[in-house]
Scaffold this active site. Sequence first.
Site, PDB file in Angstrom:
ATOM      1  N   ASP A 144      -3.578   5.389   6.583  1.00  0.00           N
ATOM      2  CA  ASP A 144      -4.001   6.619   7.252  1.00  0.00           C
ATOM      3  C   ASP A 144      -4.894   6.208   8.441  1.00  0.00           C
ATOM      4  OD1 ASP A 144      -4.524   9.350   7.578  1.00  0.00           O
ATOM      5  OD2 ASP A 144      -6.105   9.374   6.093  1.00  0.00           O
ATOM      6  N   ARG A 197       0.985  12.112  -8.980  1.00  0.00           N
ATOM      7  CA  ARG A 197       1.492  10.743  -8.751  1.00  0.00           C
ATOM      8  C   ARG A 197       2.880  10.556  -9.345  1.00  0.00           C
ATOM      9  NH1 ARG A 197      -2.879   7.618  -6.872  1.00  0.00           N
ATOM     10  NH2 ARG A 197      -4.899   8.055  -7.799  1.00  0.00           N
ATOM     11  N   PHE A 212      -1.018  16.151   4.713  1.00  0.00           N
ATOM     12  CA  PHE A 212      -1.424  15.556   3.442  1.00  0.00           C
ATOM     13  C   PHE A 212      -0.259  15.626   2.471  1.00  0.00           C
ATOM     14  CE2 PHE A 212      -3.391  14.859  -0.592  1.00  0.00           C
ATOM     15  CZ  PHE A 212      -4.314  13.869  -0.294  1.00  0.00           C
ATOM     16  N   GLU A 226       0.844  -1.198   0.000  1.00  0.00           N
ATOM     17  CA  GLU A 226       0.000   0.000   0.000  1.00  0.00           C
ATOM     18  C   GLU A 226       0.878   1.246   0.000  1.00  0.00           C
ATOM     19  OE1 GLU A 226      -2.495   1.461  -0.809  1.00  0.00           O
ATOM     20  OE2 GLU A 226      -4.074   1.488   0.708  1.00  0.00           O
ATOM     21  N   ASP A 227       0.350   2.332  -0.536  1.00  0.00           N
ATOM     22  CA  ASP A 227       1.117   3.589  -0.551  1.00  0.00           C
ATOM     23  C   ASP A 227       1.165   4.224   0.836  1.00  0.00           C
ATOM     24  OD1 ASP A 227      -1.613   4.165  -0.567  1.00  0.00           O
ATOM     25  OD2 ASP A 227      -1.499   5.686  -2.147  1.00  0.00           O
TER      26      ASP A 227
HETATM   27  P1  IMP Z   1      -7.383   4.952   5.094  1.00  0.00           P
HETATM   28  O1  IMP Z   1      -8.514   4.037   4.847  1.00  0.00           O
HETATM   29  O2  IMP Z   1      -7.807   6.170   5.883  1.00  0.00           O
HETATM   30  O3  IMP Z   1      -6.178   4.290   5.729  1.00  0.00           O
HETATM   31  O4  IMP Z   1      -7.020   5.554   3.690  1.00  0.00           O
HETATM   32  C1  IMP Z   1      -5.900   5.229   2.998  1.00  0.00           C
HETATM   33  C2  IMP Z   1      -5.978   5.834   1.620  1.00  0.00           C
HETATM   34  O5  IMP Z   1      -6.256   7.253   1.695  1.00  0.00           O
HETATM   35  C3  IMP Z   1      -4.638   5.709   0.956  1.00  0.00           C
HETATM   36  O6  IMP Z   1      -4.567   4.533   0.204  1.00  0.00           O
HETATM   37  C4  IMP Z   1      -4.590   6.944   0.094  1.00  0.00           C
HETATM   38  O7  IMP Z   1      -5.218   6.688  -1.144  1.00  0.00           O
HETATM   39  C5  IMP Z   1      -5.421   7.975   0.826  1.00  0.00           C
HETATM   40  N1  IMP Z   1      -4.576   8.899   1.606  1.00  0.00           N
HETATM   41  C6  IMP Z   1      -4.473   8.993   2.937  1.00  0.00           C
HETATM   42  N2  IMP Z   1      -3.607   9.956   3.310  1.00  0.00           N
HETATM   43  C7  IMP Z   1      -3.137  10.492   2.155  1.00  0.00           C
HETATM   44  C8  IMP Z   1      -2.179  11.538   1.871  1.00  0.00           C
HETATM   45  O8  IMP Z   1      -1.576  12.186   2.735  1.00  0.00           O
HETATM   46  N3  IMP Z   1      -1.966  11.774   0.556  1.00  0.00           N
HETATM   47  C9  IMP Z   1      -2.588  11.094  -0.461  1.00  0.00           C
HETATM   48  N4  IMP Z   1      -3.479  10.120  -0.230  1.00  0.00           N
HETATM   49  C10 IMP Z   1      -3.753   9.822   1.067  1.00  0.00           C
HETATM   50 MG    MG Z   2      -4.877   4.542  -1.995  1.00  0.00          MG
END
Ligand code: IMP
Ligand code: MG
Length: 181
Positions: free
Chosen positions: A106, A168, A155, A102-103
């Site tokens: 969060d 990206r 962010f 995963e990238d």
């Molecule tokens: P989660 O379900 O809140 O963990 O969301 C994760 C997803 O939110 C990641 O796969 C990203 O696509 C997006 N995301 C969360 N934080 C960032 C950020 O700082 N920059 C860009 N995308 C983010």
């Molecule tokens: Mg994502």
Amino acid sequence: MVNEGIDRVFITETEVQETVARLGREISDYYRGQENLNLMVVGLLRGSFVFMADLIRHIELPLTVDFMTVSSYGDETVSSGNVKVVMDLDESVEGKDVLMVEDIIDTGNTFNKVLGLIAYRKPRSLKICSFLSKPSRRKVDVPIDFCGREIPDEFVCGYGLDFAQKYRNLPYVGILQRADQ
Ligand code: IMP
Ligand code: MG
């Protein structure tokens, strides 16, 4: 050089590459020598594709790759954990050593749901590698086995991470300019 719309570089290209190389070594060390290893690296699109492309070239073991696209629906700004599979894997994970890539993790809502889906399909083992993690934002626990960098609640974009589908392609991770700047 900092691109238009980016306020400052948060993780330089050199630091990004050092982090990815280190993760590749950790992953190689972990799996090396495991009997009947059947390593399948699974990326979540679209955010993970840049990271994963670099990462697999630092894993010194035979492996296969596959991708999955999920989207969370409900509230647009905070992921709700209501995850829809938009594009599923091509291959079966049953009996395989799956490494999810995963990238960024969060709140953990998205990944937690995806993990449940994959675990249900009975891989032999299931590990997680995330390029970035924001621990202070976590709502549900996600056991990250290989973590690139923990970052504060900012962010970020670049190196696969987007803002409104853009940025990206940046080779570094940057922080966006605020709308009032
Ligand atoms: P989660 O379900 O809140 O963990 O969301 C994760 C997803 O939110 C990641 O796969 C990203 O696509 C997006 N995301 C969360 N934080 C960032 C950020 O700082 N920059 C860009 N995308 C983010
Ligand atoms: Mg994502």
